[in-house]
Design an enzyme around this catalytic site. Structure first.
Site, PDB file in Angstrom:
ATOM      1  N   HIS A 161     -47.240   8.006  12.007  1.00 56.51           N
ATOM      2  CA  HIS A 161     -45.786   8.186  12.124  1.00 56.51           C
ATOM      3  C   HIS A 161     -45.384   9.609  12.489  1.00 56.51           C
ATOM      4  O   HIS A 161     -44.229   9.857  12.821  1.00 56.51           O
ATOM      5  CB  HIS A 161     -45.113   7.793  10.802  1.00 56.51           C
ATOM      6  N   ASP A 369     -41.048  16.733  15.004  1.00 60.96           N
ATOM      7  CA  ASP A 369     -40.815  15.445  14.344  1.00 60.96           C
ATOM      8  C   ASP A 369     -41.490  14.352  15.156  1.00 60.96           C
ATOM      9  O   ASP A 369     -41.406  14.358  16.393  1.00 60.96           O
ATOM     10  CB  ASP A 369     -39.294  15.164  14.294  1.00 60.96           C
TER      11      ASP A 369
HETATM   12  P1  ADQ Z   1     -39.097  11.041   8.114  1.00 59.31           P
HETATM   13  O1  ADQ Z   1     -39.718  12.387   8.235  1.00 59.31           O
HETATM   14  O2  ADQ Z   1     -38.674  10.643   6.751  1.00 59.31           O
HETATM   15  O3  ADQ Z   1     -40.018   9.902   8.736  1.00 59.31           O
HETATM   16  P2  ADQ Z   1     -36.823  10.122   9.866  1.00 59.31           P
HETATM   17  O4  ADQ Z   1     -37.411   9.449  11.030  1.00 59.31           O
HETATM   18  O5  ADQ Z   1     -35.602  10.918  10.198  1.00 59.31           O
HETATM   19  O6  ADQ Z   1     -37.805  11.119   9.115  1.00 59.31           O
HETATM   20  O7  ADQ Z   1     -36.435   9.019   8.822  1.00 59.31           O
HETATM   21  C1  ADQ Z   1     -35.721   9.309   7.670  1.00 59.31           C
HETATM   22  C2  ADQ Z   1     -35.020   8.047   7.162  1.00 59.31           C
HETATM   23  O8  ADQ Z   1     -34.521   8.323   5.851  1.00 59.31           O
HETATM   24  C3  ADQ Z   1     -33.842   7.662   8.028  1.00 59.31           C
HETATM   25  O9  ADQ Z   1     -33.809   6.273   8.157  1.00 59.31           O
HETATM   26  C4  ADQ Z   1     -32.642   8.178   7.225  1.00 59.31           C
HETATM   27  O10 ADQ Z   1     -31.469   7.412   7.377  1.00 59.31           O
HETATM   28  C5  ADQ Z   1     -33.145   8.073   5.805  1.00 59.31           C
HETATM   29  N1  ADQ Z   1     -32.469   9.095   4.988  1.00 59.31           N
HETATM   30  C6  ADQ Z   1     -32.536  10.429   5.126  1.00 59.31           C
HETATM   31  N2  ADQ Z   1     -31.733  11.028   4.243  1.00 59.31           N
HETATM   32  C7  ADQ Z   1     -31.144  10.056   3.527  1.00 59.31           C
HETATM   33  C8  ADQ Z   1     -30.199  10.043   2.444  1.00 59.31           C
HETATM   34  N3  ADQ Z   1     -29.691  11.154   1.932  1.00 59.31           N
HETATM   35  N4  ADQ Z   1     -29.839   8.854   1.972  1.00 59.31           N
HETATM   36  C9  ADQ Z   1     -30.354   7.720   2.484  1.00 59.31           C
HETATM   37  N5  ADQ Z   1     -31.220   7.675   3.489  1.00 59.31           N
HETATM   38  C10 ADQ Z   1     -31.622   8.828   3.998  1.00 59.31           C
HETATM   39  C11 ADQ Z   1     -41.344   9.870   9.321  1.00 59.31           C
HETATM   40  C12 ADQ Z   1     -41.580  10.836  10.480  1.00 59.31           C
HETATM   41  C13 ADQ Z   1     -40.530  10.626  11.552  1.00 59.31           C
HETATM   42  C14 ADQ Z   1     -40.529   9.175  12.014  1.00 59.31           C
HETATM   43  C15 ADQ Z   1     -40.466   8.230  10.828  1.00 59.31           C
HETATM   44  C16 ADQ Z   1     -40.683   6.774  11.254  1.00 59.31           C
HETATM   45  O11 ADQ Z   1     -41.559  12.185  10.010  1.00 59.31           O
HETATM   46  O12 ADQ Z   1     -40.759  11.485  12.668  1.00 59.31           O
HETATM   47  O13 ADQ Z   1     -39.412   8.948  12.856  1.00 59.31           O
HETATM   48  O14 ADQ Z   1     -41.468   8.540   9.856  1.00 59.31           O
HETATM   49  O15 ADQ Z   1     -41.868   6.595  11.962  1.00 59.31           O
END
Ligand code: ADQ
Length: 484
Positions: A161, A369
């Site tokens: 990921h 990311d």
């Molecule tokens: P993350 O590093 O966690 O994921 P991201 O892809 O932005 O990063 O996903 C975060 C998720 O958490 C989003 O769905 C977001 O809505 C949710 N989230 C964040 N803050 C929140 C809050 N305060 N309340 C509720 N929900 C919240 C890892 C990798 C990424 C990759 C994903 C998926 O680092 O690059 O996109 O996996 O493969």
């Protein structure tokens, strides 16, 4: 040799979204994986979230509908060395190009392998020969090796990921060769972007002396596997529906009342150093300094739930951000306006959707990311008739797809401030044109497409040979598979 799509699916991930987790809390990925398991019937296997000295070797089993759950409890020291040590103290900074934050201890590396061996040993008795096993993320890179060593010959896929670093960065890891050898025990290795695929394949040919065939087929040290980019997406329909419904919600009413007609800029990131939060705060401060017309007019809200608080770098980052937010507010706040709202708590997904929709700017500026789902969620939540502008780091995987965003370099604080200013002044027609371009991309590759695409390719892959003989590129089956 193509496998039946109806074969039972086994998903392995560190955290398992059990049915107890309320739907509003579960992210798009958890929902999609659960759906895939429901469709085919399946097993979700991972860590129980608990530790115990001398834990049982067998996982705890539960069942809900067509899905079984198997959760393994770990010894506290083994869990620390695996999770906070090697996975998040070594692999996470390495894959996010943060060599300054990388710590490597042989004892963590050994524990990482032992924990993977323990997971494989606990999973093996639950597996049937024709199961399809899908392993998720950097906590489990050696799991395929361990399952093969125990005699599992069925299909195993791995999805990474987070970014795959370029060879020069990857060489910094003392265990680099062993990790890539681990990947070769999978039938299919999925990465987020073509950039990641190129990085891994360059390593394979330069360092591991492997060969690269068409369609991402790789031959290396007597094994053959495929490396393919599967950009992850979101559940766009649910997100857009939540955002539309949110227009009439109490959350939206309260948010608008608190803004008192001001423009909202939103950031939503786990509190992680890869997300570039200090740079984003500095860019907002720079905007207020250089463009005084935005003072008292724009409110930035940064939602950053605390994550991995047990790792020292994360605690230091939290202190830095608290100081920075305090300094910005101390310098610019008025008695009726606070420039930066900084919140450390998680929100239910419909509330997040409401906040995204209310925001004229979506600020997604990670230093690195894998993909970044927030960028796609922000786009999906917009009002098509009056959409906001996405400001997106070039170092997020999502930047490959979302060409309608204002693309920024997060190391260039002044450049980011200029992009924020441009976004704040952008006329509606341009906002609509850019949003339409982005929304088409978000719709073209949803979380369901991602899941189905990976599993269809994994089901098609040829079963791994049990011996170590390299199979020839010219094998007719190989040629069939490599055309895609
Ligand atoms: P993350 O590093 O966690 O994921 P991201 O892809 O932005 O990063 O996903 C975060 C998720 O958490 C989003 O769905 C977001 O809505 C949710 N989230 C964040 N803050 C929140 C809050 N305060 N309340 C509720 N929900 C919240 C890892 C990798 C990424 C990759 C994903 C998926 O680092 O690059 O996109 O996996 O493969």
């Amino acid at each position: 040799m193509g496998g039946s799509v109806l074969a039972r699916l086994v998903i392995v991930s560190n955290r398992v979204a059990t049915p107890k987790e309320r739907a509003a809390k579960a992210g798009g990925l958890a929902v999609a994986l659960r759906e895939a398991l429901n469709k085919r019937g399946g097993l979700w296997f991972g860590w129980s979230g608990e530790t115990e000295v001398d834990p049982p070797a067998a996982p705890k089993l539960t069942k809900s509908g067509r899905v079984s759950y198997a959760l393994l409890t770990l010894d506290p020291e083994e869990q620390r060395a695996h999770y906070a040590g090697y996975a998040n103290g070594t692999l996470w900074p390495l894959c996010h190009y943060r060599l300054g934050a990388l710590s490597f201890r042989r004892s963590d590396w050994e524990a990482y392998r032992r924990v993977n061996a323990a997971f494989a040993a606990a999973l093996m008795p639950l597996l049937k020969a024709d199961d399809i096993v899908w392993v998720h993320d950097y906590h489990f890179i050696p799991l395929g090796t361990e399952l093969r060593a125990l005699g599992f010959e069925g299909r195993i896929g791995y999805f990474h990921h987070i970014p795959w670093p370029t060879p020069e960065v990857f060489y910094s890891l003392p265990s680099h060769a062993a990790l890539v050898r681990d990947l070769s025990h999978y039938d299919l290795v999925g990465l987020q972007t073509e950039h990641d695929v190129r990085a891994l394949l360059t390593y394979v040919s330069a360092e591991a002396k492997g060969w690269i065939g068409p369609g991402g087929v790789v031959g290396m040290q007597g094994r053959r596997f495929r490396v393919v980019a599967y950009p992850i997406g979101i559940d766009v329909d649910t997100f857009a529906r939540d955002a539309t419904a949110a227009e009439l919600s109490e959350d939206t009413r309260r948010l608008h009342a608190s803004l008192a007609g001001r423009t909202l800029a939103i950031g939503v990131d786990r509190l992680d150093y890869s997300k570039g939060l200090p740079n984003k705060f500095s860019a907002f401060e720079n905007l207020l300094e250089r463009y005084p017309e935005h003072r008292s007019e724009v409110t930035m809200m940064q939602i950053a739930p605390v994550s991995r608080g047990e790792v020292a770098e994360y605690r230091a980052l939290r202190r830095e951000l608290e100081e920075s937010a305090g300094a910005i507010n101390g310098r610019y706040a008025e008695f009726d306006w606070v420039p930066l709202r900084y919140l450390n708590k998680p929100f239910p997904r419909p509330t997040l959707a409401a906040i995204y929709r209310a925001a004229r700017l979506g600020l997604v500026t990670p230093l690195r990311d894998g993909m970044n789902l927030v960028a796609k969620e922000y786009v999906a939540a917009q009002d098509p008739k009056d959409p906001g502008v996405l400001v997106l780091s070039r170092f997020a995987g999502a930047a490959d797809e979302l060409s309608g965003a204002l693309i920024v370099n997060p190391y260039d604080v002044e450049g980011m401030a200029e992009a924020f200013d441009l976004a704040l002044r952008m006329p509606r027609e341009e906002r609509i044109a850019r949003w339409t371009e982005n929304m088409d991309k978000v719709k073209a590759c949803t979380i369901h497409d991602w899941c189905d695409g990976f599993l269809a390719d994994l089901a098609k892959s040829e079963l791994v040979a049990s011996d170590d003989e390299p199979r020839h590129v010219h094998h007719p089956a190989a040629r069939r598979r490599s055309v895609n």
